[in-house]
Each structure stands twice: as C-alpha cells, then as structure tokens.
Design a protein around this motif. Structure first.
Motif, PDB file in Angstrom:
ATOM      1  N   SER A 157       1.987   3.147  -2.331  1.00 26.98           N
ATOM      2  CA  SER A 157       1.553   4.283  -3.155  1.00 26.98           C
ATOM      3  C   SER A 157       0.399   5.010  -2.479  1.00 26.98           C
ATOM      4  O   SER A 157       0.301   6.239  -2.548  1.00 26.98           O
ATOM      5  CB  SER A 157       1.149   3.799  -4.541  1.00 26.98           C
ATOM      6  N   GLU A 158      -0.456   4.244  -1.803  1.00 32.32           N
ATOM      7  CA  GLU A 158      -1.564   4.881  -1.077  1.00 32.32           C
ATOM      8  C   GLU A 158      -1.012   5.781   0.018  1.00 32.32           C
ATOM      9  O   GLU A 158      -1.468   6.918   0.197  1.00 32.32           O
ATOM     10  CB  GLU A 158      -2.435   3.771  -0.488  1.00 32.32           C
ATOM     11  N   ARG A 199      -9.131  16.690  -6.848  1.00 33.86           N
ATOM     12  CA  ARG A 199      -8.522  16.475  -5.545  1.00 33.86           C
ATOM     13  C   ARG A 199      -7.376  17.440  -5.321  1.00 33.86           C
ATOM     14  O   ARG A 199      -7.181  17.950  -4.217  1.00 33.86           O
ATOM     15  CB  ARG A 199      -8.009  15.035  -5.457  1.00 33.86           C
ATOM     16  N   ARG A 206       0.816  -1.209   0.000  1.00 34.88           N
ATOM     17  CA  ARG A 206       0.000   0.000   0.000  1.00 34.88           C
ATOM     18  C   ARG A 206       0.853   1.264   0.000  1.00 34.88           C
ATOM     19  O   ARG A 206       0.394   2.337   0.391  1.00 34.88           O
ATOM     20  CB  ARG A 206      -0.904  -0.018   1.226  1.00 34.88           C
ATOM     21  N   PHE A 263      -0.631  13.168 -10.575  1.00 36.51           N
ATOM     22  CA  PHE A 263       0.417  12.248 -10.992  1.00 36.51           C
ATOM     23  C   PHE A 263       0.010  11.515 -12.268  1.00 36.51           C
ATOM     24  O   PHE A 263      -1.158  11.471 -12.630  1.00 36.51           O
ATOM     25  CB  PHE A 263       0.697  11.221  -9.907  1.00 36.51           C
ATOM     26  N   VAL A 317       0.606   8.852  -1.597  1.00 42.67           N
ATOM     27  CA  VAL A 317      -0.273   9.914  -2.049  1.00 42.67           C
ATOM     28  C   VAL A 317      -0.848  10.693  -0.874  1.00 42.67           C
ATOM     29  O   VAL A 317      -1.003  11.909  -0.933  1.00 42.67           O
ATOM     30  CB  VAL A 317      -1.377   9.349  -2.982  1.00 42.67           C
ATOM     31  N   TYR A 365      -3.319   7.538  -8.548  1.00 43.35           N
ATOM     32  CA  TYR A 365      -3.227   7.275  -7.110  1.00 43.35           C
ATOM     33  C   TYR A 365      -4.502   7.620  -6.373  1.00 43.35           C
ATOM     34  O   TYR A 365      -4.489   8.204  -5.281  1.00 43.35           O
ATOM     35  CB  TYR A 365      -2.046   8.029  -6.492  1.00 43.35           C
ATOM     36  N   LEU A 366      -5.619   7.279  -6.972  1.00 42.05           N
ATOM     37  CA  LEU A 366      -6.859   7.407  -6.221  1.00 42.05           C
ATOM     38  C   LEU A 366      -6.926   6.252  -5.219  1.00 42.05           C
ATOM     39  O   LEU A 366      -6.409   5.167  -5.489  1.00 42.05           O
ATOM     40  CB  LEU A 366      -8.067   7.329  -7.162  1.00 42.05           C
ATOM     41  N   LEU A 367      -7.565   6.515  -4.105  1.00 41.97           N
ATOM     42  CA  LEU A 367      -7.726   5.439  -3.112  1.00 41.97           C
ATOM     43  C   LEU A 367      -8.852   4.539  -3.582  1.00 41.97           C
ATOM     44  O   LEU A 367     -10.000   5.004  -3.717  1.00 41.97           O
ATOM     45  CB  LEU A 367      -8.051   6.023  -1.737  1.00 41.97           C
ATOM     46  N   PRO A 368      -8.543   3.289  -3.854  1.00 41.25           N
ATOM     47  CA  PRO A 368      -9.561   2.419  -4.446  1.00 41.25           C
ATOM     48  C   PRO A 368     -10.734   2.174  -3.501  1.00 41.25           C
ATOM     49  O   PRO A 368     -11.810   1.801  -3.928  1.00 41.25           O
ATOM     50  CB  PRO A 368      -8.806   1.125  -4.748  1.00 41.25           C
TER      51      PRO A 368
END
Lengths: 1209, 232
Positions: A614-615, B162, A612, B97, A618, B101-104
């Motif tokens: 990259s999460e 965002r 995780r 980016f 970000v 990189y959105l939070l799934p």
C-alpha cells in the motif's frame, strides 16, 4: 525533506523486517565466501606445513643407490653459489626400541625415518646445531609417541642396505645369527640428547605426508661408519639437500644438473678403475655392485674405441665346487692303499687326499685364443692355445687339473691324445628365495692351460664381498650358513689363496656362461679390462684421462641420480591432491546452500514488498514512476544486502575456521591443520582476495535476487498495490495451456537428466562429482516443475473431500509462487542431505566374512625389515628367528596353532600412501606383490573388474596372474576409492610407474576392490613384482587369517614379541584399518552435510516466515470462518495442512531428485538397507523441523481476535 | 458575439472497463460519459462493487480503460507514453483514499511534502505550501507528529493536504469518510469542498452516503456500469 531522507526513514522504520533479510544475506555470503575460503585456508595451511617441513631446502638429489658424500662438496664447488648450502644426508627407515633397565622392551615404534646428518643440515632450518656426539636427537612427534624425555636411551634397528642386487648370489649379507638374510644394523642404546621441534627440522621428509614423521637424527659420520662395510662405499650418502636462506636467490634445475655432471666422479657411480701390472699392464673398470650394467659396459667400450684403447668385458663367477667324473675309480684305488675297512676319518682323509674336487674357485669367461695384450695362453705342454672354446667346454689350468686328478694321470692321458673326463660344476644362480638355488652342470674339458703368463691373472676377479683373510675358510661369503661348506677347504686351497688370491683356475666361453645362467639381468660382466694400444705406459695419469672421458659420456640421470624440486613437488602434491576434489565438492554443495540463501532473500524481500504494497501503491498514486520506486526500494534493500554481505565476511572467516577445526579434531591420524596458526597467516587470511571476491559475488548474487523480487512488482497495478489485493498472485493461467507447457518442460528436462545421468556413468573418475551435480540439478528442476504444476491445479472438491484437505489445499494454492519458493528451499535441503547420506560407509561388523572389505582376515601386519619367507612351520620360524628364542617360539607356535592361523605375505615396494588418509597427491604409490596363494584363495569384494572376468564363476584375483613381458602393461588392482579420488583412473586405463634404475613401467588397472583394507596400496602379482622389482626381496606386508574363535590379542602379542624387535613387526586389526578409512570418508560427507543442516535452518526459517505472512494476509478470512463456526483449533488444522503439504512436496521433490542421482551408486552397493535406514532418520528430521516451522503461524491463528478483524473490514 | 461554452476540465466519453477473470469477462463500466468544469465538485454514489473506485482509478490514470477517452484539461493522459503517466498523475491529479495511506515513517508535514519531492517545485516553495495547506486543514500544530499519533479524521485531513500540494487540476476522493464517524466525516467533506473551491480544482468524490452526496452540486449514481445523474 528529500528523497534521500525518505529512504533513510524507510530503512530505519522497517529495520526489523530488514533484519531478517540481513540474516539471510549474511548466511548466503558466509556460505559462498566460506566455501572458497575453506579451500584457501586448507591450501594455505598445507603450504605452511610444507614450508615447515622443508625449511630453506629447495632441491634434493636422490639416488636409489648410495654414493660418496663428498659429492656434496664437489657439487657446491661446481655450483659456485656461496649463499647456497649443499648437504649430504643418509636417509633410511627403521625401528626404534625403548627398553627398561632390565633390557625388556617398553615401547617400540616402526616406520621410523633415520637421518644421518652433518652439522650443516640444521642451517637449512635456521636451527641451532645440537651436540649429537655419541647420542641421538628425535623429533617431538616421536618423543610424544614413545613418551620419551631427554636422556632416554634408544636402540635403533635398520635393515642392512645392500648395494648389490639381492637376488644375485653376492647380494646377500649375513647377520650375527648367520641367517644370511637382509640382516639388520643395530645401533645400541643411545641417549636422546635433543628433541627437535617441527619448525627446526623435526618435520622434515623428502616427500610430503599427512602424518607427522617419526625421526631419529644421528651424526652423519656415525651412521656412515655403520654402513661402510655393507655398502663398500667410503662415506656413503643417498640424498643431497640444497637450499638457501636468501629468498631472492634462485637456481634452476638445469644449472644443478650441469654442476652435477661436472662434480660427479666414478666412485659416485660405484665404479673404480684398478691398475694391474701382472701379467701385463691394464686397468679394469669394476663396480661395487659386482655386475656392470650392460649400458655401462658398452659406454666403456665406446670410450676405449675413441681413445684407441683395447677393451675386453669379462665375467668372473664364483663356483662352489668342481669335481671330476671318474672320482669313484680314483677313490677306490686310494682306499685300497690305505685299508679295506676305513673309518670315517680315514675315508675323509682319503677324500681329501684324493684331490678329486676343487672347492670355491673362480671361473672367468674369456677367449684363450687371443693375442697380446689379452693373450697369449699356453697349453700345459707349452704350445700356444689357438682355438676358441666351444659351448659346453671348460678350459682348466694346471692347479685345477692337479686337484681333480692324480698328479701325472691327466698329463699322461693328454699325451696319449685322450680326452680328459668331463667335470661337474656346482654353482649358485640368481634367486629371490630364502635359500640360494644351486645348479650343477656337466662340462667337457677342452684342455689344460699352463699356469703362467696370461693364465695367472688375479685381476680378472673383482673384489668380492666377504672374500678376505688368510684362508678361504676365513671368508664371509653371502651364503646362508646351511649352504656354506668351509670344511671343503683344503690346504692346497689355502696355499693358492695366499699366493694367487682369487685368480681364476678355469675358463669358459661366453656362450657356455649364458647356458649356465651366469649372465644376470643386472649385467653380464664383472669388469671391463682396458689397456692402451701398446699395453704399456698405463699410469695413473693415463687412467685418469680415461676416467674423465668416461665420465663425460655418462649421464647422471641414467645412473639413477635425480634432481627433485621439493618445493614444486609439494605445491603439485597439494594442488593435485584430495584438496582439489574436496574444494570443488564443497563448493558444489555450497552452491545449493547459497541457492537456498538467495531464494530466502528473494522470498523475504517479496514478503516485505507485499507488506509495504500500500505504501508503494500510494507513492505510485502520487506520481512516483516505477523506475523511481525501484530505485527507492532498490537503494533501501541494496544497503541491507551490502551490509549483510559485509557482516557475512567475518562470518565466513569464522565459518571456514570452525569447519577446519572440526575436521582437524575428527581426522583419525595426527595431522594438524589449524592448531598453530601464526599471526602472519591470520593476517593473510583476513586480507585474502578471496574475501573481497566473495563479498563482491555475494553482493552481485544478492543484487540479482533483489532485482528478481522487484521485477515481480511490475505484475501488480498501482491499484492492486494500493488495495493489497494481488489478483495476479493467484494463478490466472489457463489449465490447458499450463498443462501443455508443463508436460513439454517435463519431457525435455527428463530427457536431459537421463542423458547427463548416462554420461555420468561413463565419465572419467575425477569428473564424476561434476556429473552428479549436473544430474542432481536437472532432476531437482524436473521434480520442482512437477510441484509447480501441482500448485496450479484445480483443488480437491469441497463436497467429496474432507474439509481440512480441500480448504488446506486451497490455502496452499492461493499463493503458488510464494509456496513454490518455500518448497524449493526444502527440496534443496532434502536433496543435499539425502544425496550425501547414501554414501556413508557403515562400520563393518563381520570381520571374518570373506567377501568383504577385510577379505575374511582379522589381522594385518607390516614389518620394517622384510621377512625372507612366510613362515609356515617350526623350521621356517627357526630360520627367521634364529635358535635363541625357544620359549618365545614355543608360545608363538602354540598360539598360532590354536588360532588356526595362516599367514599370507606380500612383497612390498615402499612408496606413498594412496588412501584417503593422505592429503597430498602421491607420486609413487606403494606397491604390493600379491602371492599366488592369496590369489587362489580369493576373497574381498570387487567394485568392478575387467569385462572378461565379470562372470561370477571366475575368481577376479586371477586377472593378476597375467605375466607381462617388458613392453606390456602389468595388470594391477586398486581400491575403487583410490582409483577414483586419488589416482583419477578408470578401469582399463594404463598409467606409468617408475621402475628400478630409472626405468618406466606401464600398469593397467584391471580390477577395483570395494571398500577394502588395500586402500593405501596398488596390487600386482608377486611374480610380476619379483620380475620388475628384484631389489625388494622378502615380505613386509601380511594378512593373517584365523578362525573366528582365535584369541586375536594373544596372537598379536606373540607375533609382535617374536618379530617386533628383529624385524620391526607390528600387527593391527583389519577392522581398525578399515575404520580409519571410513572415518575420513565419512568426515568429508559430514562436512558436506553440515551444509545441508544450514540449508535446513534456512528452509525452516523461510517456511515459518511464509506461513506467518500467509496467515496475516488471510486473517480477516480466518476471522470470518471463525464467525461461521470454525473453532480456532480447526483453523490451526488448516495451517497445519498447508504446512504439511509444503513440507511433503519439498521433501518429495528433493528426495526423488537425490535418489535418481545416486541410483547408479546404490545399484553398485547392492545392499541398500543401511543407506535407506540412515536416510529415513535424516528425512524424519527434515519433516520434523519443517513441521515445527509452522508452530509460530499456528500460535498466531489460535490467538486471532475475530471481532476486531471483522469490524475493520 | 456568441459566448463560447467553457471547455470542461474533465471530459469522459464512452468509458468502458472489462476485467478478464478465469470464470469469464466482467464488464464493470459500460459507456460512461461525464463533463465536469474546473472548480466543480461532483459526487458519485453506488453500492459496493458498482465500480465507483474503478471509475475513480481510471480517472486518476491508475488503471487504463478498456475503451473510451478521458480528457483532463483537453488532454488524454492515456495517449502519453506509459512512463509519462506517473508524471501526469503527480502534477495534475490528487488522491484521497478511504484508507489514508499516510506513510507511517514520515511526519505529518513530510507526508504532505512527499508528492512534491519529485516535482519541479522548489523545496522552499513546497514547504511553505505544505504549511499553508496544513493550516487550512487545521493541523498546523501537528506538523511534526506521526500518523500513529493522529485520529482517523486528522489523518484524512493530512491526506487531503497531500492531495493538493502539487496544485492538481483534478482531485479524486474514494470514500474518504468511509472510516470516519459522522462528525469527522462532515468536517472532512467541508474541508474538502472548501479546498476545492479555494484552489479551483475539480473534485470527484465517490461515496455510498447520501447525506454526504447531498452536499455536492451534482450527484451521479453508478449502477449497471453506467452513470446516471441523480435528481436532487
């Protein structure tokens, strides 16, 4: 949307990954809490068993001698606690026999506890009172063993107890066959009316024991009737039980002791005061043990002095025969008056008519020159006897002189002032053998006393056992038949007996008695004669006053009475017993497992965080600070940990329960640990503070692991997190710098490990496990340090080395930290499994090997009733068995001869089993007296002996030969396992041991036997045994040597058939005995190895997760390699190489640490083939399972879709 | 009265960045100078590995420079204590980016709100602003959809919204169209430019596409570690 909602979303979204962490947490919590809980459960169960064993009993009053059972009532009165029950009991050991209708033995069982109990006994267990009139009860364990049902008929055989020391001539008793050994008491067939369950008194024993006791219950008065004659005690008992059903009521031992002091009477000490009126008024203090202990004699004299009485200690001895020196002259003159050629009858008549001997008379030790009240004595001619007797002199009385010489002849000589001829005195002395030792002494006749006044005093002779009837020929003296000659008795003897009973007919001085060996170590006097100053007014009241005064001066404890706090003893036996060591060992090994679980948690958390990344990157880019990210992630994972630990608690209960059940099923004897757990106990366990503590510690440990994992993230910049490229993962350390640090660390840890290792060799036995864990831990860290260094080294050259090795090694060292964790997991597992495996005991196959645990003996036997001798020939066997078993004897001797059987007998002092079969700490180990014959023979294997005997040419058994003076320590041997794990003693250490009559002895551990059949006992020489434990005569433990071709089953059958019924003799193969010990020891090891197996599962799981992750991270690289022409199989081979390297490194690190830790033990064992063979199998399993872990990753590699991956890049 | 030169919203002076590698130091940026005014949008071009992303990450305080200064509205964020950098980034910088990189696990609307959760903006205000931004990017009808349900272009539009939720001064876009087809890329860039114009922020966009770069007022080329203004 809130932060809270965000982390809830995270929790739900990543639930699959969290599941793996949850499982790891469950296992870690289960292992940690379960390890504690196992000890708690075991302890609680053993406490419950003790509760069942004792019921409401709190205390017991014991004495090695019997006392009157009315003491219990007096004690209850003095205690004055109506809620407390005080119950007298007779406790003995014996044999029971079950016969069929034809009288043949169906089954028998020795080592039975026989209890004579009053109805109040059952109150102590809140049990219904069974009706035992004319019947018996047995406990359910015995009923199961003998397959008894109610109404079965049982025969009970008990060794006939003796209150008199058996080595003294009065200490023997004759049985019906006249063998005059420790005869038995037979209680003929009794109906089994009741079966007693364990919780209603069926489990009762005085001392805690692992196995269920086999008990027969008789009515107390019934058993007392049987024992009365043997013990010369009215209503005897040897135990008083004290208890209460009110839990809040308590009594201190001091209160009990005070009550006992007030309640005890002279008869409880085996003492009595007899009042005599002739020749003057006096009282004599006597004992039913025949000889007064010196201390008692002194106390009586002190009391007399205080009361201004006069006291005279007196010894009266039974002499077999006195005869005169000149009997041939007299005989020949007598013969001359009858005939020149007398027939045997005439010769016998002449012999009898010659009156030149006196048979079976008593001789007393006193000073005939004393004045009143103890004198005066008058010579035959009426003159006052005024001189002391010199050593070697004997002063006869007129009846004796008349018997020795013709009437008138001795008077004539004395009138002419001629000395009388010397006389010979034949008498028995103290001996421990089958036959009594007889001695003859020559004494000078000092003179002849007139048979009047002080000289005629039947009171000088105490009541001698067996001496009764109208003629001495009616006596039943304690002599073997072959040594009792009733045909010596003449008419004159009958007359004397009827008129004067056993009044002494001769006197000697104390010095003469000492020289003759009449003074015994059990006491020098048979009575103390007492009288008031005026030698009058000696009535019952006066005597009772003396008795009261005497009682106030006697200490019950010094007279053998001992209060035992049974509950406290039980608790101590549990706490100090094998449970404590097992608990710590199990906890110690569990630490490795818990460590593995924590490592796995760290690994999985790290993997997830990296997945995780990259999460996280970000969020960091969006302005979430490190602290906030840590809190967000920490909360998420923290909840997983807490839930995992919560789930781990019931898992821990099941784990602990399952483990104990597993041990229970495999324990070789009938101990039951878990099968009857009550609902109350179950509730107690589930609410146990251990569970809460275990959960808390698990959460803490998991939290630390989580913090460690999160800390790692700090090394990555937000950019690296975003990109998922963890440059920092790849070692950036300068090789030189790393090598220096590694070398320094290796040196330090090696030195530390060596120091701990050496210290462990000298550690106290009970601390050895601690040193083992410390040493193992350090060596494990050292070997892992080497692994860490290997993982950071330059890789094999791609040009010079095979591609699969070079690339595979690069795969391995790409993620050094991650792979290091996995290697550590496997190393921990390998260490646990390897270290334990070498301690396994293999079953011995060569029973006849002399230098082995069996010592070359195929059979081992024990008897409830000791054999008087170790039989060697027909005469011996006949002496033991009597003459009514000719056929049986013939079969037996035939079998023994064919098998070339030699029997070695050991004296036995009964005590507690000190082998691994006993789950309780023994207080008084069983002691065996090793015969000289066995010591000379040698055999068995020794772990260690005292330094002076380490030379191979000296037989180690000879170390037992040292005869210890009373103040020195007695050399003793023990099995090495017993010394280390049960008694916690090192070689050379001295420890106390309770001797006879409350004395304390010192024993010094001089030799340690290795893996022997003697694990249950301590061994001293027979000579030291007889010297210090004279109460225990005969032989009750046997080793049977035979030729390898001997028909062992037939020999066993013959021996048990011949000796089983009479002596409670049972035979077992030595391999069976040794096998039982091995099973228990191996069972402990298997329990620990279960932990290793769990660790292996964790390690395999961790390895699989890491390999899969590694492949996932590198899948584009792998896709590229495919594009360059590497086939999927080649890529799979790289994964296999990486897997193999991880497994081999972990395996090597763990194995090395294990071997170094157990090296001292392997050195002692010598033959390491078996341990290494077993180890190889275990390690093959570790490698196999480790290798299988990579299969998932390999499968993934084989299914990679190259183009899709490349296109993404 | 002499008219004063407006203070650049973004000032970069002699910026350098060197990475220490096992094989030796690698100088990625060598003395970069740059001034950008608020409301201005610039493009930075360069081949892969030229240091575009590095430069953007330094501007975005994701990495510190080896030397030199970066001033955002006259403030050097690297002078702040390390723990304040995140706050600075949250309030003043927006990122778009290449990988969105959105939070799934969060919906479109929630993804936009994520930066505001730790800001002092009131939740209702943030919620309203999020809706507005999503409307501006044409995704008002997809508020409660998850990223997996969107196309690549749609995801990138969410990322743009965002980036603007906290009204940043500076928006940094690192190859935002790298994973998109041409049409989607153009749409995204247009939206980006509109947003930037409407909200008066500075936009620095890194791209290797000349076609996209040409839509910007100024194009810089980054090579040999230095920034060169490209002649339009």
């Amino acid at each position: 949307m809130t932060l809270g909602k965000l982390w809830r979303r995270n929790l739900r979204y990543h639930r699959r990954s969290h599941l793996a962490i949850l499982l790891g947490t469950v296992i870690g919590c289960m292992a940690l809490t379960g390890a504690w809980l196992v000890g708690d459960l075991l302890r609680a169960r053993m406490n419950a068993l003790q509760q069942q064993r004792l019921g409401f009993i709190q205390y017991a009053l014991t004495n090695s001698r019997f006392f009157t059972s009315t003491l219990a009532q007096r004690l209850a009165t003095e205690l004055d606690r109506p809620s407390w029950t005080v119950v007298p009991v007779v406790q003995l050991r014996g044999t029971v026999i079950l016969r069929d209708t034809d009288g043949r033995i169906l089954r028998h069982q020795n080592k039975i506890q026989v209890l004579g109990v009053p109805p109040e006994f059952w109150k102590l267990f809140a049990a219904p009172v069974p009706d035992l009139t004319g019947a018996v009860a047995v406990n359910q364990a015995l009923a199961r063993q003998l397959q008894l049902d109610q109404n079965a008929l049982l025969e009970i055989r008990l060794p006939r107890p003796s209150i008199i020391p058996q080595e003294t001539l009065a200490g023997r008793s004759i049985d019906e066959t006249g063998t005059a050994w420790q005869a038995s008491i037979n209680i003929e067939s009794r109906q089994v009316r009741t079966l007693i369950p364990a919780q209603q008194g069926g489990a009762f024993t005085l001392a805690p024991q692992s196995e269920e006791p086999y008990t027969v219950y008789l009515p107390l008065d019934d058993l007392q009737r049987r024992l009365r004659d043997a013990l010369a005690v009215e209503a005897p008992a040897n135990v008083v039980l004290v208890g209460t059903t009110e839990p809040q009521s308590s009594v201190e031992v001091s209160q009990l002791s005070e009550a006992l002091h007030r309640a005890v009477r002279l008869e409880d000490y085996g003492l009595k005061l007899r009042i005599h009126h002739s020749p003057f008024q006096y009282a004599s203090l006597e004992t039913n043990r025949l000889l007064l202990e010196d201390e008692l004699t002194q106390v009586a004299q002190d009391v007399a002095q205080e009361l201004q009485w006069s006291a005279r200690p007196t010894l009266t001895y039974l002499v077999n025969l006195i005869w005169s020196d000149d009997w041939p002259v007299v005989l020949s003159s007598a013969l001359g008056t009858l005939a020149h050629d007398p027939t045997p009858l005439q010769a016998m008549l002449c012999w009898r008519m010659c009156y030149t001997y006196v048979p079976y008379l008593t001789v007393s030790v006193l000073d005939p020159s004393e004045d009143a009240p103890w004198g005066p004595f008058y010579s035959w001619n009426g003159q006052r006897w005024t001189r002391h007797l010199s050593p070697g002199e004997i002063l006869l009385t007129e009846p004796a002189a008349d018997d020795l010489w013709p009437v008138g002849s001795w008077q004539a000589r004395l009138r002419q002032e001629q000395e009388l001829p010397d006389v010979f005195v034949r008498y028995f002395v103290e001996s421990s053998g089958w036959l009594l030792e007889e001695k003859t002494a020559r004494l000078r006749v000092a003179g002849v006393l007139s048979w009047r006044g002080s000289a005629v005093d039947p009171g000088l002779t105490p009541e001698f056992p067996g001496l009764r009837g109208t003629s001495p020929a009616d006596w039943q003296p304690p002599f073997p038949r072959s040594q009792w000659h009733p045909r010596w008795i003449r008419g004159a003897d009958d007359l004397h007996w009827r008129r004067y009973r056993a009044a002494p007919r001769a006197f000697i001085s104390a010095e003469t008695a000492r020289r003759l060996g009449w003074f015994s170590r059990h006491g020098q006097y048979t009575s103390v004669r007492l009288t008031t100053a005026a030698a009058t007014n000696l009535d019952t009241t006066t005597v009772q006053a003396f008795a009261k005064h005497l009682l106030s001066k006697l200490d019950p404890q010094r007279q053998g009475f001992r209060w035992r706090h049974l509950r406290a003893e039980a608790e101590a036996a549990i706490d100090q017993g094998p449970l404590r060591m097992f608990r710590w060992l199990f906890l110690g090994f569990s630490v490795f497992l818990v460590g593995s679980a924590l490592l796995l948690i760290v690994l999985l958390v790290r993997l997830q965080l990296l997945r995780r990344a990259s999460e996280l990157g970000v969020l960091s880019a969006l302005g979430y600070s490190r602290g906030l990210l840590n809190r967000l992630i920490g909360t998420e994972f923290g909840i997983v940990l807490v839930l995992g630990c919560l789930a781990g608690i019931p898992a821990a209960v099941i784990y602990a329960w399952g483990l104990l059940l597993w041990i229970d099923k495999r324990w070789p004897t009938s101990v039951t640990l878990l099968s009857e757990l009550s609902a109350t106990e179950m509730r107690q366990y589930l609410l146990s503070p251990t569970l809460i503590a275990g959960w808390a510690v698990s959460v803490l440990a998991g939290g630390i692991a989580l913090i460690w994992a999160l800390r790692d993230l700090r090394r990555f910049s937000p950019r690296e997190l975003l990109l998922g490229r963890f440059q920092a993962e790849i070692s950036a350390a300068k090789p030189g710098h790393s090598r220096l640090r590694t070398i320094a660390f290796l040196l330090f840890s090696s030195i530390l490990g060596l120091l701990i290792w050496v210290s462990g060799l000298r550690a106290a036995p009970q601390h050895v496990p601690l040193w083992f864990f410390a040493s193992g831990g350090i060596w494990l860290v050292t070997s892992l340090a080497v692994v860490a260094w290997v993982l950071r080294q330059s890789k094999p050259d791609l040009v010079r080395h095979p591609w699969w090795l070079a690339l595979g090694f690069r795969f391995l060292t790409r993620q050094p930290r991650r792979n290091f964790f996995t290697v550590t997991l496997l190393a921990l597992t390998t260490f646990m499994l390897s270290a334990i495996e070498v301690f396994y005991k293999s079953p011995q196959s060569q029973v006849f090997a002399k230098e082995s645990g069996t010592g070359g003996f195929a059979l081992l036997a024990e008897s409830d009733i000791p054999l008087p001798i170790v039989p060697k020939d027909l005469a011996d066997w006949q002496a033991i068995l009597g003459e009514d078993s000719a056929e049986r004897l013939h079969n037996l001797l035939d079998a023994l001869q064919r098998g070339q059987v030699h029997i070695y007998g050991f004296a036995v002092r009964p005590g507690e089993d000190v082998s691994c079969l006993n789950l309780y700490q023994p207080q008084q180990p069983r002691l065996l007296g090793v015969p000289a014959r066995l010591r000379d023979r040698g055999g068995f294997r020794f772990d260690k002996v005292m330094p002076a005997l380490e030379s191979g040419s000296v037989n180690p058994w000879l170390a037992l030969n040292a005869t210890a003076a009373s103040s020195d320590a007695i050399p003793v041997f023990a099995d090495a396992h017993t010394a280390q794990w049960v008694l916690h003693l090192a070689l050379g250490q001295t420890f106390p041991y309770a001797g006879e009559s409350n004395g304390r002895l010192k024993l010094r551990l001089t030799g340690l036997l290795a893996d022997s059949i003697f694990q249950g006992s301590l061994l001293i020489s027979e000579e030291n045994f007889r010297r210090h434990f004279p109460q225990h005569s005969g032989y009750a433990f046997f080793l049977i040597e035979s030729s390898p071709e001997a028909p062992l089953e037939e020999i066993t059958r013959c021996l048990e058939s011949a000796l089983g019924e009479k002596y409670g003799f049972s035979v077992r193969p030595t391999l069976e005995v040794l096998g039982q010990y091995h099973r228990v020891e191996n069972l402990y090891l298997q329990t620990f190895q279960l932990l290793g197996a769990f660790g292996l599962i964790l390690g395999a799981g961790g390895l699989a997760a890491v390999l899969l992750r590694n492949v996932y991270e590198r899948q584009t690289e792998l896709a590229l390699l495919q594009a360059l022409g590497y086939t999927p199989r080649m890529l799979a081979c790289l994964v296999v190489v990486e897997n193999a390297l991880v497994v081999l490194l972990g395996f090597a690190a763990g194995l090395l640490a294990a071997l170094v830790s157990v090296a001292p033990y392997l050195y002692i064992v010598g033959n390491i083939t078996e341990p290494l063979k077993r180890l190889s199998i275990i390690l093959a399993i570790v490698i196999g399972i480790g290798s299988l872990s990579g299969s998932v990753a390999i499968r993934h590699v084989l299914r990679l879709r190259m183009l899709a991956l490349l296109r993404r890049e | 009265m002499i008219p004063s030169t407006p203070t650049p919203g973004l000032q970069v002076r002699q910026l350098t960045k060197t990475y220490i590698m096992p094989a030796g130091p690698v100088e990625v940026l060598r003395g970069i100078d740059l001034d950008v005014q608020p409301g201005e949008a610039i493009a930075i071009m360069g081949p892969s590995g030229s240091g575009k992303s590095t430069f953007l990450y330094i501007l975005g305080t994701l990495e510190p420079p080896s030397s030199g200064t970066v001033l955002v509205d006259g403030e050097d964020p690297f002078q702040r204590p390390a723990q304040d950098l995140a706050q600075f980034r949250n309030r003043h910088i927006g990122f778009v980016f290449q990988e969105h990189y959105l939070l799934p696990q969060c919906t479109v609307w929630e993804n936009v709100l994520v930066p505001s959760l730790i800001n002092n903006i009131s939740r209702p205000d943030a919620a309203v602003r999020a809706r507005q931004l999503l409307e501006q990017v044409g995704l008002s009808h997809r508020l409660h959809h998850y990223p997996a349900e969107l196309s690549g272009g749609e995801r990138q539009r969410v990322a743009m919204a965002r980036a603007l939720i906290n009204k940043p001064r500076l928006v940094l876009a690192d190859e935002p169209t790298g994973n998109l087809d041409r049409q989607a890329a153009n749409t995204v860039v247009s939206l980006l430019l509109d947003l930037v114009r409407n909200h008066g922020v500075i936009l620095v966009l890194a791209t290797h596409s000349l076609e996209i770069a040409r839509r910007f007022a100024r194009i810089y080329e980054l090579f040999d570690g230095q920034l060169h203004l490209r002649d339009q």
